[in-house]
Design a protein around this motif. Structure first.
Motif, mmCIF file in Angstrom:
data_model
loop_
_atom_site.group_PDB
_atom_site.id
_atom_site.type_symbol
_atom_site.label_atom_id
_atom_site.label_comp_id
_atom_site.label_asym_id
_atom_site.label_seq_id
_atom_site.Cartn_x
_atom_site.Cartn_y
_atom_site.Cartn_z
ATOM 1 N N HIS A 119 0.850 -1.201 0.000
ATOM 2 C CA HIS A 119 0.000 0.000 0.000
ATOM 3 C C HIS A 119 0.878 1.241 0.000
ATOM 4 N N ASP A 154 6.891 1.319 5.839
ATOM 5 C CA ASP A 154 5.474 0.942 5.801
ATOM 6 C C ASP A 154 4.715 1.864 4.881
ATOM 7 N N ASP A 155 4.504 1.566 3.616
ATOM 8 C CA ASP A 155 4.871 0.340 2.945
ATOM 9 C C ASP A 155 5.274 0.687 1.514
ATOM 10 N N GLU A 188 -5.029 1.409 3.077
ATOM 11 C CA GLU A 188 -4.788 0.298 4.010
ATOM 12 C C GLU A 188 -4.843 0.789 5.449
ATOM 13 N N GLU A 189 -4.298 1.980 5.687
ATOM 14 C CA GLU A 189 -4.228 2.489 7.059
ATOM 15 C C GLU A 189 -5.611 2.862 7.600
ATOM 16 N N GLU A 216 2.127 -7.086 2.715
ATOM 17 C CA GLU A 216 3.043 -6.668 3.783
ATOM 18 C C GLU A 216 2.814 -7.538 5.024
HETATM 19 ZN ZN LIG Z 1 1.379 -1.118 6.312
#
Ligand SMILES: [Zn+2]
Length: 488
Positions: A119, A154-155, A188-189, A216
């Motif tokens: 992501h 990340d990421d 994603e977060e 991930e």
């Molecule tokens: Zn991540």
């Protein structure tokens, strides 16, 4: 010496012999069959590309009003300009507006497709913490062979390394037998509900069921387990679920000048102490057993002896592992009281005292079995266990660590890094794979870069960074994962 003493001595000697023999047999698997592969990567160009990617503030804010679409559009344009070979050879679909799904068609339609994913959204930098960064979080600078900034671990590093790996293979003229998808999520977060979930819906519509996916997850860990010298790659095969409950203690209330012997707060405190003393039962079985069985083969003799003789030392091992937060989380559903509420005023006794407790659900448990356990431990006349609506998410399925997908990732890691302990692992945080797992026979969660204890504060924290060399090694491993995974 009496007969009994001789018999006891004989039994002890026999036991000692069994323990020693089993310890000697508890050896690492041979790594000789995997030859190192040299993949040529233009390290400086890859590093520069990640630095450029960091400069787009593709931040996932809690408040949707703060979403800055221009940064996301900018990043997408940059990907298209920077990776012309990828965009020429692969079909691109945009899903959930900003998530990119690339399809690199294989020559053999009878083979199930695979998916690599990462992501490119990042968490915000905590306001006021910018000064704690040695380099500004969105400047995208490279200092002394280290790339700094939000997303370098990340990421975005995974997204860039995958695009670089695909480019390297395209330039080599690689043509996949098996179709491979690349999905680069934008939320994603925030749970991946627009990105990854849309990709899953889209693949389902197309009738695609993936053989396996790689998202991930964990990394190659340097010095994470005591006594294990080589790097350890725990490829996560499952992720934990989550249940949040409220423990409520009730009493009559009244004026604080004349309290009863035990107030609601006192009762609640007692209940929390009980909950912590009686955690959800766990143990060394299934996934966690496999993980520690593999890793312990690289430990010094004394530790190897314990793990080689779990029939004798199982209790000792579980006590030791339960005492450390990291390994305890591998063994069981964890219990974390996080919020407390009582009275609204200093001289008013509360009618209710409430503790909010977050449980991270191990794959062996279900949200309901956790609720049942909590009720058994604390529920009573004055203590109620409330289950807020929508507060539970089960753990994921456990993917097969004897499958072709796991073997492919494992082989690629060893071809690049050499002697690495590869074990199945358990993801204790969440990832987009809770979505992708729905269209994949097996979902794996692992980034092929090295992380040490010191790097951990960078995740969602300050001074996130990755070395040029580390990013290059990750890129090389993705090259091998794609090459092996697509069947050439
Ligand atoms: Zn991540």
């Amino acid at each position: 010496m009496g007969k009994i003493a001789i018999s006891i001595l004989a039994v002890l000697l026999a036991l000692a012999a069994i323990v020693v023999v089993r310890t000697m047999m508890h050896q690492p698997e041979s790594l000789a069959d995997v030859a190192r592969v040299d993949v040529v990567v233009d390290e400086q160009t890859v590093a520069r590309h990640l630095a450029e990617a960091v400069r787009f503030k593709t931040v996932s804010h809690q408040n949707p009003a703060d979403f800055d679409s221009s940064q996301f559009e900018g990043f997408i344009e940059w990907v298209i300009d920077t990776y012309p070979e990828v965009n020429a050879a692969m079909e691109l679909v945009r899903l959930g507006d900003y998530t990119l799904l690339y399809r690199w068609p294989g020559s053999d339609d009878s083979l199930q497709s695979i998916l690599l994913t990462g992501h490119y959204d990042v968490v915000p930098v905590i306001p006021g913490s910018e000064e704690l960064w040695e380099q500004p979080p969105y400047a995208g600078v490279i200092v002394d062979e280290v790339i700094w900034g939000r997303g370098t671990l990340d990421d975005k590093s995974a997204v860039i390394a995958q695009l670089e790996a695909a480019t390297i293979l395209l330039r080599r003229g690689h043509s996949p037998k098996r179709t491979i998808y690349f999905s680069f999520g934008h939320d994603e977060e925030l749970g991946g509900t627009r990105g990854a979930a849309e990709v899953v819906r889209y693949l389902g519509e197309q009738g695609v069921q993936l053989a396996w996916s790689l998202d991930e997850g964990s990394f190659l860990f340097d010095g994470m387990l005591p006594g294990v010298e080589p790097l350890m790659a725990a490829i996560n095969v499952a992720e934990k679920g989550s249940v949040t409950l409220q423990i409520v203690a009730k009493s009559a209330g009244g004026h604080s000048s004349m309290p009863p012997q035990q107030t609601a707060v006192g009762m609640l405190a007692e209940a929390i102490v009980k909950l912590e003393a009686e955690p959800v039962p766990g143990g060394l079985s299934g996934l966690s057993e496999q993980m520690f069985d593999t890793a312990s083969r690289y430990m010094p003799f004394s530790l190897r002896m314990l793990f080689a003789n779990r029939w004798l030392f199982g209790g000792v091992i579980e006590d030791q592992l339960s005492a450390v937060a990291f390994s305890n989380a591998m063994l069981r559903t964890t219990t974390a009281p996080t919020m407390l509420a009582g009275s609204v005023k200093v001289n008013v006794l509360p009618i209710e005292a409430v503790a909010t407790v977050n449980f991270r659900v191990h794959p062996r448990d279900t949200p309901q079995s956790v609720i049942d356990h909590v009720k058994t431990v604390v529920a009573g006349d004055n203590i109620e266990v409330r289950v807020p609506a929508g507060s539970g998410r089960a753990a994921s399925e456990v993917s097969d660590w004897n499958s072709i997908g796991f073997e492919t990732i494992k082989r690629a890691v060893r071809e690049i890094y050499g002697e690495v302990v590869v074990t199945p692992g358990l993801m204790i945080a969440g990832s987009d794979s809770r979505h992708y797992g729905k269209v994949a026979d097996n979902a794996f969660r692992f980034n092929p870069m090295t992380v040490s204890q010191d790097d951990l504060t960078g995740f969602h924290g300050t001074n996130e960074k990755i070395s040029v060399d580390n990013l290059a090694q990750g890129t090389r491993t993705y090259v091998q994962i794609i090459a092996l995974g697509t069947g050439n």
